[in-house]
Design an enzyme around this catalytic site. Structure first.
Site, short mmCIF file in Angstrom:
data_model
loop_
_atom_site.label_atom_id
_atom_site.label_comp_id
_atom_site.label_asym_id
_atom_site.label_seq_id
_atom_site.Cartn_x
_atom_site.Cartn_y
_atom_site.Cartn_z
N GLN A 154 -7.80 3.14 4.26
CA GLN A 154 -7.40 2.12 3.21
C GLN A 154 -7.53 0.84 3.53
O GLN A 154 -8.03 -0.03 2.71
CB GLN A 154 -5.93 2.50 2.51
CG GLN A 154 -4.81 2.25 3.23
CD GLN A 154 -3.49 2.62 2.60
OE1 GLN A 154 -3.19 1.73 1.76
NE2 GLN A 154 -2.95 3.78 2.93
N ALA A 174 0.76 -1.12 0.02
CA ALA A 174 0.19 -0.10 -0.05
C ALA A 174 0.65 1.32 0.22
O ALA A 174 2.12 1.31 0.04
CB ALA A 174 -0.93 -0.09 1.34
N HIS A 175 0.07 2.66 -0.37
CA HIS A 175 0.86 3.76 -0.28
C HIS A 175 0.57 4.53 0.76
O HIS A 175 -0.81 4.63 1.08
CB HIS A 175 0.33 4.34 -1.55
CG HIS A 175 1.31 5.37 -1.95
ND1 HIS A 175 1.12 6.82 -1.51
CD2 HIS A 175 2.53 5.55 -2.99
CE1 HIS A 175 2.02 7.69 -2.14
NE2 HIS A 175 2.76 6.91 -2.79
N PRO A 176 1.28 5.56 1.46
CA PRO A 176 0.77 6.26 2.58
C PRO A 176 -0.07 7.36 2.28
O PRO A 176 -0.65 7.86 2.96
CB PRO A 176 1.87 6.74 3.07
CG PRO A 176 3.19 6.72 1.87
CD PRO A 176 2.78 5.50 1.23
#
Length: 405
Positions: free
Chosen positions: A299, A244-246
């Site tokens: 998320q 995942a991406h922050p």
């Protein structure tokens, strides 16, 4: 190993292109082993430089790394094409003198020993500054040529650990994991080659040479610009997020009925397309997912909701659906799949290679094109000391700088 697709008969092979060689005429002497230094010199060699790799009698240690094809390391081959190999014992006065002559005739020297090693051999930068003021001398080391850690050695693993990479790699709560690709080695090699090319432009314009200090620790921090800026912005060290991406979501690998795939919906328009593809228009109205920042903050919940849809269909279905919707997507390829990808085949990045001894293999060539042309393999990777005799003979006859055939 799966066979690679043949190049169509009506298509020129990568090596048939008379590609521009912007570094043609540049002489590089390499005193390097394993990865960071050899990769830097390889990048220069691919661009046309004449690289003479000076190896000890035992050879670059990478020559022993498997897989071995008829005794020749495929790993070594991947980083040492387009080079010549000269074996010198740098502790022997005669060989030390020959090494010095090679360096005096060079435009560039690349070495990746611990700081001080080349000085003790009488081959450090300071000993050339007056005699060869236009020399570019690039030193790659773990922590740099000065400072409290300069005497320490390091390998890719320890630099990834020290520079923070392992703290953000892997799943949340999991054990420390390094990046599977040797990021620190190859990022440092890229920094080195870029710095050398930039300095060569200055020298060609009439400038002086320089000692280029490439610290792997600093280079690894340098390519972590998003992570360091996150810390500067909020005072918190970034955490592990798996794939995942922050700051973006949905932007990770997702589970389908028969495996995983990745999508990167990095803006509002793409997010709305994801809602359409999965048939969940209500997600677009959910306050938790209203903006990119909202989705990043929530998320995990978003992933769980999306996977309710994704797990009903196979990967192939979602790849096709997101392709039609224009949402960036990808299968989770292994290297066999990536090397056989239609784009890889089209760009002719995988080329046949004959190793010393006659073994046939393949290699991944420079991915760069200039004016639509790739860079050829001018020389196969060398046998240990393959070019020692020709270099010794050139100097014995007083011819000086031995030109490549």
């Amino acid at each position: 190993m799966a066979p690679f697709p043949a190049i169509p008969a009506n298509t020129m092979s990568h090596s048939d292109f008379p590609a521009a060689q912007p570094l043609a005429g540049v002489r590089v002497v390499e005193f390097c082993s394993t990865a960071a230094g050899p990769f830097a010199a390889l990048l220069l060699a691919d661009m046309g430089a004449d690289v003479i790799k000076v190896e000890p009698p035992t050879g670059d240690g990478l020559r022993l790394w498997p897989p071995l094809s008829e005794g020749y390391s495929e790993n070594f081959a991947s980083l040492n094409r387009n080079k010549r190999s000269v074996v010198l014992d740098l502790k022997a006065p005669a060989d030390q003198a020959l090494a010095r002559q090679l360096m005096l005739d060079a435009d560039v020297v690349v070495e990746n020993n611990r700081p001080g090693v080349m000085d003790r051999l009488g081959l450090g930068y300071a000993s050339f500054a007056d005699e060869h003021p236009r020399l570019l001398y690039c030193s790659i080391s773990a922590y740099g040529q000065s400072g409290p850690r300069s005497s320490e050695g390091g390998f890719d693993l320890t630099i990834q650990a020290a520079a923070g990479v392992m703290s953000v790699t892997g799943e949340a709560g999991g054990a420390p994991v390094k990046c599977g690709v040797p990021l620190s080695d190859f990022a440092s090699g890229l920094y080195a080659a870029y710095s050398i090319a930039a300095a060569l432009a200055s020298v060609r314009a009439g400038g002086q040479g320089a000692h280029i200090d490439v610290p792997m620790f600093g280079c690894t921090l340098g390519v972590a610009a998003l992570q360091t800026s996150e810390y500067f912005g909020n005072g918190r060290s970034p955490a592990k997020l798996g794939s995942a991406h922050p700051r973006n979501a949905p932007y990770q690998a997702f589970r389908a009925a028969d495996g995983y795939f990745a999508i990167a919906a990095g803006n509002q328009k793409l997010w709305l397309s994801v809602c359409d593809v999965v048939g969940m228009p209500g997600l677009a109205q959910d306050a938790r997912f209203g903006t990119t920042s909202d989705r990043a903050r929530h998320q995990e919940a978003l992933r769980d909701l999306l996977e309710q849809a994704f797990t009903t269909r196979p990967v192939d279905h979602w790849i096709d659906a997101f392709m039609q919707a224009g949402v960036p997507h990808a299968r989770i390829n292994d290297y066999a799949a990536a090397l056989a990808d239609p784009q890889t085949v089209h760009m002719q990045w995988v080329q046949p290679l004959t190793l010393p001894g006659g073994a046939q293999t393949h290699t991944f060539v420079s991915p760069i094109r200039m004016n639509g042309q790739g860079f050829p393999i001018r020389r196969a990777p060398p046998a240990l000391g393959e070019h020692t005799a020709e270099v010794r003979a050139a100097y014995a006859q007083g011819a000086g700088r031995p030109e490549q055939a």
